[in-house]
Design an enzyme around this catalytic site. Sequence first.
Site, PDB file in Angstrom:
ATOM      1  N   HIS A  73     126.530 -41.538  52.878  1.00 23.96           N
ATOM      2  CA  HIS A  73     125.894 -42.792  52.449  1.00 23.96           C
ATOM      3  C   HIS A  73     126.168 -43.927  53.429  1.00 23.96           C
ATOM      4  O   HIS A  73     125.372 -44.862  53.520  1.00 23.96           O
ATOM      5  CB  HIS A  73     126.374 -43.162  51.047  1.00 23.96           C
ATOM      6  CG  HIS A  73     125.632 -42.444  49.961  1.00 23.96           C
ATOM      7  ND1 HIS A  73     125.116 -43.090  48.857  1.00 23.96           N
ATOM      8  CD2 HIS A  73     125.308 -41.148  49.807  1.00 23.96           C
ATOM      9  CE1 HIS A  73     124.500 -42.209  48.071  1.00 23.96           C
ATOM     10  NE2 HIS A  73     124.626 -41.025  48.630  1.00 23.96           N
ATOM     11  N   PRO A 168     116.697 -41.530  50.136  1.00 24.90           N
ATOM     12  CA  PRO A 168     115.637 -40.779  49.466  1.00 24.90           C
ATOM     13  C   PRO A 168     115.982 -40.460  48.021  1.00 24.90           C
ATOM     14  O   PRO A 168     117.150 -40.353  47.649  1.00 24.90           O
ATOM     15  CB  PRO A 168     115.529 -39.490  50.303  1.00 24.90           C
ATOM     16  CG  PRO A 168     116.129 -39.841  51.607  1.00 24.90           C
ATOM     17  CD  PRO A 168     117.219 -40.825  51.313  1.00 24.90           C
TER      18      PRO A 168
END
Length: 302
Positions: A73, A168
Amino acid sequence: MWGRVGMVNLISMLVLMTKVISSYNPGFGANGLSMNYYLMSCPFADNIVKDTVNKALQSDPTLAAALLRMHFHDCFIEGCDASILLDSTKNNTAEKDSPANLSLRGYDIMDDAKQQLETQCPGVVSCADIVALAARDAVFWSGGPYYDIPKGRKDGRRSKIEDTINLPSPTFNGSELIRCPRGGCSLSNFDSTHDVDPALDSNFAKILSKTCSTGDTAEQPLDATRNTFDNAYYNALLQKAGVLTSDQTLYTTSKTRSIVNGYAMNQAMFFYDFQQAMLKMSLLDVKDGSNGEVRDNCRKIN
């Protein structure tokens, strides 16, 4: 129909990275990185991070997946610059407070490693390198392959919640995942508004429905060996037992079906591709001295 997902499996978070990121080539040694970057300035940097990570994982093995997810992340938003570690301020909401990042864990491990490094080598080792090294050590501790990565990243000064929109969705299909410029998906929550994926095995779908019926805090492991780094995830896809749409679609999409088959049959091949992909991911948009810094505290800019 899905309830809240539990801590992700190591493989689940990086399933597409092995091929999607492998097509991205930022150039080895970019921005002055090197394997021996801290050889003279902080020779025990690797060992300090590794010992800190191993100690934490002995107490809580699920943190291995958390550390790998944190690295993922971090790198996919503004590059591998430890922007995920910055706290929100009065005038700015940081990445870590995005809904996609609220279930991230392991910040205290980063703080612990940074404190020790500042004691040994003040102002030398970046938080961005700590995040990358911690993920590597977590993979190895869990039975995965060891891979070395170049070091010398600098810490970024930007961390904004609006940037995380680029992560996403777990409902993406195979084509959408392939088109994603950096791959991967945020797996913090199931979406309760979606119907059962018709690609799922019907009996497995019933198991998920039963789990979700217990409430939003219910946990569903993304594969049977959630704390072990192996290829069980891919074998589950062959059995039509992928938990998320973005999981099972890897087997139903023609462009990725052969990858799933290959990794399910050959764990060594998966490990090798994973090593290469992690190396390339760790070089995404690396900051150097002209656009980054070495933070004194990983939670705030200097």
